[in-house]
Design a protein around this motif. Sequence first.
Motif, PDB file in Angstrom:
ATOM      1  N   PHE A  50     -10.482  45.909 -70.151  1.00 27.51           N
ATOM      2  CA  PHE A  50      -9.742  44.668 -69.963  1.00 27.51           C
ATOM      3  C   PHE A  50     -10.621  43.629 -69.276  1.00 27.51           C
ATOM      4  O   PHE A  50     -10.659  42.457 -69.674  1.00 27.51           O
ATOM      5  CB  PHE A  50      -8.479  44.917 -69.133  1.00 27.51           C
ATOM      6  N   VAL A  90      -8.090  46.034 -76.924  1.00 28.76           N
ATOM      7  CA  VAL A  90      -8.017  47.296 -76.177  1.00 28.76           C
ATOM      8  C   VAL A  90      -7.208  48.326 -76.960  1.00 28.76           C
ATOM      9  O   VAL A  90      -7.578  49.508 -77.044  1.00 28.76           O
ATOM     10  CB  VAL A  90      -7.404  47.051 -74.789  1.00 28.76           C
ATOM     11  N   VAL A 127      -7.275  40.185 -75.991  1.00 29.05           N
ATOM     12  CA  VAL A 127      -7.700  41.311 -75.151  1.00 29.05           C
ATOM     13  C   VAL A 127      -6.780  42.518 -75.294  1.00 29.05           C
ATOM     14  O   VAL A 127      -7.263  43.638 -75.539  1.00 29.05           O
ATOM     15  CB  VAL A 127      -7.829  40.860 -73.679  1.00 29.05           C
ATOM     16  N   PRO A 128      -5.440  42.384 -75.175  1.00 27.40           N
ATOM     17  CA  PRO A 128      -4.597  43.571 -75.383  1.00 27.40           C
ATOM     18  C   PRO A 128      -4.735  44.162 -76.785  1.00 27.40           C
ATOM     19  O   PRO A 128      -4.753  45.391 -76.940  1.00 27.40           O
ATOM     20  CB  PRO A 128      -3.182  43.035 -75.146  1.00 27.40           C
ATOM     21  N   ASP A 133     -13.643  42.735 -71.748  1.00 31.38           N
ATOM     22  CA  ASP A 133     -13.156  41.987 -72.909  1.00 31.38           C
ATOM     23  C   ASP A 133     -12.695  40.588 -72.507  1.00 31.38           C
ATOM     24  O   ASP A 133     -12.950  39.610 -73.213  1.00 31.38           O
ATOM     25  CB  ASP A 133     -12.003  42.755 -73.568  1.00 31.38           C
ATOM     26  N   PHE A 134     -12.004  40.506 -71.389  1.00 30.51           N
ATOM     27  CA  PHE A 134     -11.553  39.193 -70.908  1.00 30.51           C
ATOM     28  C   PHE A 134     -12.754  38.304 -70.590  1.00 30.51           C
ATOM     29  O   PHE A 134     -12.778  37.113 -70.942  1.00 30.51           O
ATOM     30  CB  PHE A 134     -10.680  39.365 -69.666  1.00 30.51           C
TER      31      PHE A 134
END
Length: 249
Positions: free
Chosen positions: A173, A59, A55-56, A176-177
């Motif tokens: 976030f 992003v 996820v990070p 996506d999570f």
Amino acid sequence: MLFLSAIRSTSEFFSNLNLFSIPDTIQWSNFSKAWTNGNLGRFMANGIMVCLIKVPLGVLISSMCAFALTRMKLPHSNALFIFILVGMMLPVQMALIPLNIMYSRLHLNNTYLCLIFTYIGFGIPLGTLVFRGFFRSIPNELDEAAAIDGCGKYRLYANIIMPVAKPAVATMFILDFLNTWNEFLLQSVLITKDTMKTVPNGLLSFMGEFSTDYGLLSAGVLVSIIPILIIYIVFQRQFVEGMAGAVKA
């Protein structure tokens, strides 16, 4: 209904078809069995590890792509944006066989790298769409003021644009999570080791060939949604504002 199902015995699913009724015998042990006997703890740990890496990164890459399209005056930026959005039109099923063959030749099957690479690739179009919409709502005067102060593109992105775009970051976030946590099809093909499975595939172990412990399965599903609820509660204030910025543009 899910909570009532999680504390219900399997026999009551067939004797009492009203799933909104309180069970005659409350089976709190379903939660402990799902966590220990069903290895739900391991499945959730695997899923959290994949999400915290993917996820990070997703992003970051999506925001940098949107930044380049909106703030760096690239030639044919609109055409590049449309080309990226084509990725949203491609069904995952279309890529299953090519991806499986490619990762087999690279000896990356049954590794989390193949999942992370694939998830990032399929997540970039949506992330670019959301960030591009929000970045376009940020006044260009900020860029001009930063340039006068000697701020380069990297500092403009990291110190000015991204702090302003916190709602878009929170939105992506959460989305996506959620998508990574719930993804089932790709990991069912690329990950076959039981010890490496995440929650969607791990819950299949609660279902037998001839019978299913529905109480245990419901308890596992109920516990598995807790991380999603936590993520949403933390970022809920910025979620609506971020989506509004994407739709506006």
